[in-house]
Design an enzyme around this catalytic site. Sequence first.
Site, short mmCIF file in Angstrom:
data_model
loop_
_atom_site.label_atom_id
_atom_site.label_comp_id
_atom_site.label_asym_id
_atom_site.label_seq_id
_atom_site.Cartn_x
_atom_site.Cartn_y
_atom_site.Cartn_z
N GLU A 255 0.91 -1.11 -0.01
CA GLU A 255 -0.03 -0.03 0.08
C GLU A 255 0.99 1.25 0.08
O GLU A 255 1.25 1.44 1.00
CB GLU A 255 -0.97 -0.08 1.07
CG GLU A 255 -1.81 -1.21 1.39
CD GLU A 255 -2.96 -1.19 0.51
OE1 GLU A 255 -3.16 0.02 -0.41
OE2 GLU A 255 -3.92 -2.07 0.29
N CYS A 289 -2.41 8.96 2.54
CA CYS A 289 -2.09 8.31 1.12
C CYS A 289 -3.35 8.81 -0.01
O CYS A 289 -3.09 8.96 -1.02
CB CYS A 289 -1.75 7.05 1.01
SG CYS A 289 -3.07 6.10 1.96
P1 NAP Z 1 8.24 5.52 4.68
O1 NAP Z 1 9.25 6.53 4.99
O2 NAP Z 1 8.22 4.71 3.45
O3 NAP Z 1 8.04 4.57 5.92
C1 NAP Z 1 7.08 3.67 6.21
C2 NAP Z 1 7.61 2.72 7.15
O4 NAP Z 1 8.81 1.99 6.56
C3 NAP Z 1 8.11 3.21 8.49
O5 NAP Z 1 7.82 2.25 9.53
C4 NAP Z 1 9.73 3.41 8.36
O6 NAP Z 1 10.39 3.42 9.34
C5 NAP Z 1 9.80 2.11 7.24
N1 NAP Z 1 11.37 2.24 6.59
C6 NAP Z 1 11.70 3.47 6.01
N2 NAP Z 1 12.80 3.02 5.35
C7 NAP Z 1 12.97 1.83 5.59
C8 NAP Z 1 14.02 0.63 4.91
N3 NAP Z 1 14.74 1.12 4.34
N4 NAP Z 1 13.75 -0.58 5.34
C9 NAP Z 1 12.41 -1.10 6.15
N5 NAP Z 1 11.76 0.18 6.67
C10 NAP Z 1 11.85 1.16 6.39
O7 NAP Z 1 6.83 6.41 4.61
P2 NAP Z 1 6.00 7.24 5.76
O8 NAP Z 1 6.67 8.69 5.56
O9 NAP Z 1 6.21 6.75 7.09
O10 NAP Z 1 4.64 7.37 5.26
C11 NAP Z 1 3.90 7.90 4.42
C12 NAP Z 1 3.91 7.28 2.89
O11 NAP Z 1 2.92 6.10 3.36
C13 NAP Z 1 3.19 8.10 1.99
O12 NAP Z 1 4.02 7.90 0.96
C14 NAP Z 1 1.87 7.55 2.01
O13 NAP Z 1 1.10 7.76 1.03
C15 NAP Z 1 2.20 6.22 2.31
N6 NAP Z 1 0.77 5.53 2.97
C16 NAP Z 1 0.19 4.55 1.81
C17 NAP Z 1 -1.05 4.17 2.55
C18 NAP Z 1 -1.93 3.40 1.48
O14 NAP Z 1 -2.64 2.28 2.05
N7 NAP Z 1 -1.45 3.26 0.21
C19 NAP Z 1 -1.70 4.33 3.70
C20 NAP Z 1 -0.64 5.28 4.49
C21 NAP Z 1 0.35 5.69 4.13
P3 NAP Z 1 10.64 4.79 10.37
O15 NAP Z 1 9.60 5.07 11.02
O16 NAP Z 1 11.71 4.08 11.24
O17 NAP Z 1 11.39 5.59 9.29
#
Ligand code: NAP
Length: 485
Positions: A255, A289
């Site tokens: 997602e 998102c």
């Molecule tokens: P993100 O930077 O991708 O982080 C999401 C999760 O991944 C966090 O738990 C983060 O940990 C972890 N993470 C980051 N880098 C990683 C790596 N190299 N290896 C493993 N895990 C890693 O996204 P965000 O800024 O938290 O969230 C916003 C994004 O989520 C937006 O793009 C939004 O559109 C998307 N989203 C999508 C949906 C959907 O259902 N389609 C719903 C909600 C949000 P840390 O917290 O430690 O950085």
Amino acid sequence: MHNFNDPQLLKNFSYINGSWHSSASDIAVNNPATGELVANVSNAGVAETELAVKAAKGAFKSWSAKSANERSVLLRKWFDLMMENQDDLGRILTLEQGKPLVEAKGEVAYGAAFLEWFSEEGKRVYGDTIPAPSGDKRIVVIKQPVGVVAAITPWNFPNAMIARKAAAALAAGCTFVVRPATQTPLSALAMAELAERAGIPAGVFNVVVGDDARGMGKVLTEHKDVAKFTFTGSTAVGKSLISQCASTVKKVSMELGGNAPFIVFDDADLDAAVSGALISKYRNAGQTCVCTNRVLVQESVLAEFTEKFVEAVKGLSLGNGLDEGVTIGPMITPQAVGDVKKLIDESISQGAQLILGSNDTDLGTSFLTPTILTGVTNDMAIANNEIFGPVSPIMSFKDESEALAIANDTEYGLAAYFYSRDIGRIWRVAEGLEFGMIGINEGIISNAAAPFGGMKQSGNGREGSKYGLDDFLEIKYLCMGGLDK
Ligand code: NAP
């Protein structure tokens, strides 16, 4: 200190195999509205993540052997406890994430609804019998849980993004390990406390909290005992996690990010469109998102819509999410505010006009006043990027085909919205939009009964609905032969 009815819901340790694990160091969880410390949480790492996978593997045999009905009773109990504790869970969520308390309680109810939904849907994992090509054979199809499911979730919905996955996984008979976002672990841990109270057995639902995203992520995506990996977060991180999953050919669902168009046609009910745009853009301070990312308005109604929309946005009340009457809270960090301001400045330098917001506020550096830009075009950075902040870029279009061309001109395909009262146009546009979810005369589309998910680079798989179990089930074909006398 935080006025909880039940202070036991504020947990400081990872939850592994039915017990709370402390680690040598701590992560500070701060309130984005004030910067104040909410709690210190033990900083788990690779070793604890491996332990959690081992626990989930150990619990799988007995959990998957339970009847769907037995699992249903426990999931329903978990749902009941989430709703009984909605006030506290909402307060914890606002404290760590910032969204207004009303929205936070709404998220708790939204998350809990998936537990309720899948407690019922898990009883309907039907197999199939298929007419065989020869008389001495029978073809039977059964469905079985995939095994251990690992999940990584983001900070913007600290409760619901976990509930949406865990409810379906557990109902299907899988066991579960989640690593929540570092900024918002408290909602996940409170859910674990309630899972335990509901009687979910040790090892079935595990939460590992730690700031080593890469190291812990490597375990969850590469461990041979994890059968399925499910991620909610940005497209960039999702892509690298998909490639990590390739080494063990895991089942994967993603997602990811979105770039939702919100299209207002000249036959739309403009007041309804304004209300829809307001809620789909500014809830959670624009950090969802499925938030509207581009507002496309037909030329003939551009002036009227813009005037009404500006008035509506002026009515939003910015502040600390715990304060009465606040309708829009802080962004997650000052850095997130800085990133969005850069996008605003870049669009202005490219010719967009700032007609509302983006002012300094004495509320603090995590706050951005609700902003509207006009004269935006689809080649500007603000239209190409997921804004993830309270900014509406308004652009105009001449006719239906131009609206569709602009809307689809993005690598994302999560949600789209449009307002029209012409039945022919409604079908043409709904079928023409390359997005997984379409709001038609509606700005809020998510619920447990509907399939949530995206097309293109917004991901794959669906969460919620009758389709939501598929990602956690294997289809097994039994060929019964030798049936001739
Ligand atoms: P993100 O930077 O991708 O982080 C999401 C999760 O991944 C966090 O738990 C983060 O940990 C972890 N993470 C980051 N880098 C990683 C790596 N190299 N290896 C493993 N895990 C890693 O996204 P965000 O800024 O938290 O969230 C916003 C994004 O989520 C937006 O793009 C939004 O559109 C998307 N989203 C999508 C949906 C959907 O259902 N389609 C719903 C909600 C949000 P840390 O917290 O430690 O950085």
